[in-house]
Each structure stands twice: as structure tokens, then as C-alpha cells.
Write a protein that holds these residues in place. Structure first.
Motif, PDB file in Angstrom:
ATOM      1  N   ASP A  23      -1.150  -1.663 -16.252  1.00  0.00           N
ATOM      2  CA  ASP A  23      -1.643  -2.433 -16.611  1.00  0.00           C
ATOM      3  C   ASP A  23      -1.752  -3.579 -15.723  1.00  0.00           C
ATOM      4  N   PRO A  24      -2.845  -4.278 -16.168  1.00  0.00           N
ATOM      5  CA  PRO A  24      -3.762  -4.979 -15.339  1.00  0.00           C
ATOM      6  C   PRO A  24      -3.390  -6.166 -14.585  1.00  0.00           C
ATOM      7  N   ALA A  25      -2.238  -6.704 -15.467  1.00  0.00           N
ATOM      8  CA  ALA A  25      -1.976  -7.224 -14.978  1.00  0.00           C
ATOM      9  C   ALA A  25      -0.532  -7.851 -14.131  1.00  0.00           C
ATOM     10  N   ALA A  26       0.056  -6.553 -15.087  1.00  0.00           N
ATOM     11  CA  ALA A  26       1.075  -6.195 -13.566  1.00  0.00           C
ATOM     12  C   ALA A  26       0.481  -5.010 -12.302  1.00  0.00           C
TER      13      ALA A  26
ATOM     14  N   LEU B 262       9.667  -9.678 -13.075  1.00  0.00           N
ATOM     15  CA  LEU B 262      11.335  -8.957 -13.616  1.00  0.00           C
ATOM     16  C   LEU B 262      11.080  -9.642 -15.174  1.00  0.00           C
ATOM     17  N   ALA B 263      10.822 -11.481 -15.011  1.00  0.00           N
ATOM     18  CA  ALA B 263      10.616 -11.577 -17.078  1.00  0.00           C
ATOM     19  C   ALA B 263       9.483 -11.540 -17.229  1.00  0.00           C
ATOM     20  N   GLN B 264       7.860 -11.260 -16.383  1.00  0.00           N
ATOM     21  CA  GLN B 264       6.759 -11.742 -16.664  1.00  0.00           C
ATOM     22  C   GLN B 264       6.470  -9.565 -17.194  1.00  0.00           C
ATOM     23  N   PHE B 265       7.229  -9.167 -17.081  1.00  0.00           N
ATOM     24  CA  PHE B 265       7.057  -7.614 -17.387  1.00  0.00           C
ATOM     25  C   PHE B 265       8.054  -6.602 -17.566  1.00  0.00           C
ATOM     26  N   GLY B 266       8.917  -7.345 -17.770  1.00  0.00           N
ATOM     27  CA  GLY B 266       9.993  -7.169 -18.795  1.00  0.00           C
ATOM     28  C   GLY B 266      10.665  -5.448 -18.332  1.00  0.00           C
TER      29      GLY B 266
ATOM     30  N   ALA C 125       7.362  -4.778 -11.794  1.00  0.00           N
ATOM     31  CA  ALA C 125       5.912  -4.722 -12.608  1.00  0.00           C
ATOM     32  C   ALA C 125       5.996  -3.933 -13.550  1.00  0.00           C
ATOM     33  N   GLY C 126       7.085  -3.909 -14.154  1.00  0.00           N
ATOM     34  CA  GLY C 126       6.843  -2.723 -15.779  1.00  0.00           C
ATOM     35  C   GLY C 126       8.607  -1.953 -15.714  1.00  0.00           C
ATOM     36  N   ASP C 127       8.629  -1.161 -16.274  1.00  0.00           N
ATOM     37  CA  ASP C 127       9.806  -0.388 -16.659  1.00  0.00           C
ATOM     38  C   ASP C 127      10.023   0.615 -15.162  1.00  0.00           C
ATOM     39  N   THR C 128       8.497   1.088 -14.496  1.00  0.00           N
ATOM     40  CA  THR C 128       8.496   1.881 -13.900  1.00  0.00           C
ATOM     41  C   THR C 128       8.093   1.902 -12.452  1.00  0.00           C
ATOM     42  N   PHE C 129       9.725   2.475 -10.864  1.00  0.00           N
ATOM     43  CA  PHE C 129       9.416   2.187  -9.933  1.00  0.00           C
ATOM     44  C   PHE C 129       7.797   2.350  -9.432  1.00  0.00           C
ATOM     45  N   SER C 130       7.425   0.515  -8.619  1.00  0.00           N
ATOM     46  CA  SER C 130       5.959   1.245  -8.133  1.00  0.00           C
ATOM     47  C   SER C 130       5.922   0.466  -6.688  1.00  0.00           C
ATOM     48  N   VAL C 131       4.141   0.468  -6.676  1.00  0.00           N
ATOM     49  CA  VAL C 131       4.485   0.407  -4.185  1.00  0.00           C
ATOM     50  C   VAL C 131       4.433  -0.496  -4.660  1.00  0.00           C
ATOM     51  N   ALA C 132       4.999  -1.675  -5.826  1.00  0.00           N
ATOM     52  CA  ALA C 132       5.426  -3.310  -4.931  1.00  0.00           C
ATOM     53  C   ALA C 132       7.554  -2.969  -4.548  1.00  0.00           C
TER      54      ALA C 132
ATOM     55  N   GLN D 106      20.181 -10.187  -8.404  1.00  0.00           N
ATOM     56  CA  GLN D 106      21.214  -8.854  -8.526  1.00  0.00           C
ATOM     57  C   GLN D 106      21.170  -7.642  -8.570  1.00  0.00           C
ATOM     58  N   ALA D 107      20.651  -7.477 -10.169  1.00  0.00           N
ATOM     59  CA  ALA D 107      20.659  -6.893 -11.136  1.00  0.00           C
ATOM     60  C   ALA D 107      19.676  -5.699 -10.829  1.00  0.00           C
ATOM     61  N   TYR D 108      18.398  -6.036  -9.901  1.00  0.00           N
ATOM     62  CA  TYR D 108      17.424  -5.316  -9.507  1.00  0.00           C
ATOM     63  C   TYR D 108      17.741  -4.934  -8.732  1.00  0.00           C
TER      64      TYR D 108
END
Length: 128
Positions: free
Chosen positions: A12-15, A68-72, A77-84, A109-111
Motif C-alpha cells: 500500500d503506497p500510504a503504508a 497501528l490505527a491508520q493501517f489497521g 504498517a498493516g497485517d504483515t510484518f514489514s521492514v518497519a 503493549q499488545a504490539y
């Protein structure tokens, strides 16, 4: 890395744009956290008494809540583990080891728990 592993950045470009910014902030910032909470986390645990450290922890919490809120998703940055998430995994371990988890929001804390429970993170910790 992205040329060899195209899935490390969110599709996703925004993510992806948010992730670039979050990774740059991690790479260049949080000096108090790096100085006062060295990594690897084999050092003696410390209390958070420094205002600059408290500011770093607050900013990290704000940043994580935003992603977490913006990409849900369960990751920054979303549902998938990424470089962030890879960039912030050492921060997760620092915050946990140095007892700073209580300064984090419930969503952060959940993250942190999700990151700590990843097989790769567990393996990494076992080796270090």
C-alpha cells in the motif's frame, strides 16, 4: 534489500510512505533511548528517570499508535510484518527489558507482545 526481497516494504503506497518515515525516525532519532538503554539488553536494568528518555518513549508510543490505527493491522504498517517492524524490534526488546512497557499505551503493549512472540524474534533472543 527491497530489490532482492520485494515484500519487505508494504504494498500500500500510504503504508509504504509512512514506513519510510518511521524507519528514518528510528534510524536517526531516539538518542536518549539508545544512550540510556544500551543494546544488546544484557546490561543491568534501569529506571526511566530522564526527561529525554521519557520523551523518546512517548514519541515511540505515538508513532506506533499512529501506524497501528491508520493501517489497521497487527503490525505497524498493516497485517504483515514489514521492514518497519524489523527496525523497531530492538526497541521493543529495550522497552521490555528496561521495564518501560508500563509507559506504553495498551495498543503498543499488545504490539510489543506480538513482536516478542514471533518465532524469529524468539530465536534471535535465544542466540544473543
Amino acid at each position: 534489500m527491497a530489490e532482492h526481497f520485494p515484500g519487505i516494504w508494504p504494498q500500500d503506497p500510504a503504508a509504504r510512505a509512512w514506513s519510510y518515515s518511521a524507519v528514518a525516525e528510528m534510524h536517526s532519532g531516539f538518542t536518549a533511548l539508545r544512550t540510556q538503554c544500551p543494546f544488546p539488553v544484557r546490561a543491568e536494568k534501569r529506571e526511566m528517570t530522564n526527561t529525554d528518555l521519557a520523551k523518546d518513549v512517548q514519541r515511540i508510543d505515538e508513532l506506533w499508535q499512529q501506524g497501528l490505527a491508520q493501517f489497521g493491522g497487527g503490525f505497524l504498517a498493516g497485517d504483515t510484518f514489514s521492514v518497519a517492524d524489523a527496525f523497531y524490534a530492538p526497541v521493543v526488546l529495550r522497552l521490555d527489558f528496561y521495564g518501560l512497557i508500563g509507559a506504553m499505551s495498551a495498543s503498543s503493549q499488545a504490539y510489543m507482545a506480538r513482536i516478542c512472540n514471533l518465532a524469529g524474534v524468539k530465536e534471535w533472543c535465544a542466540r544473543n
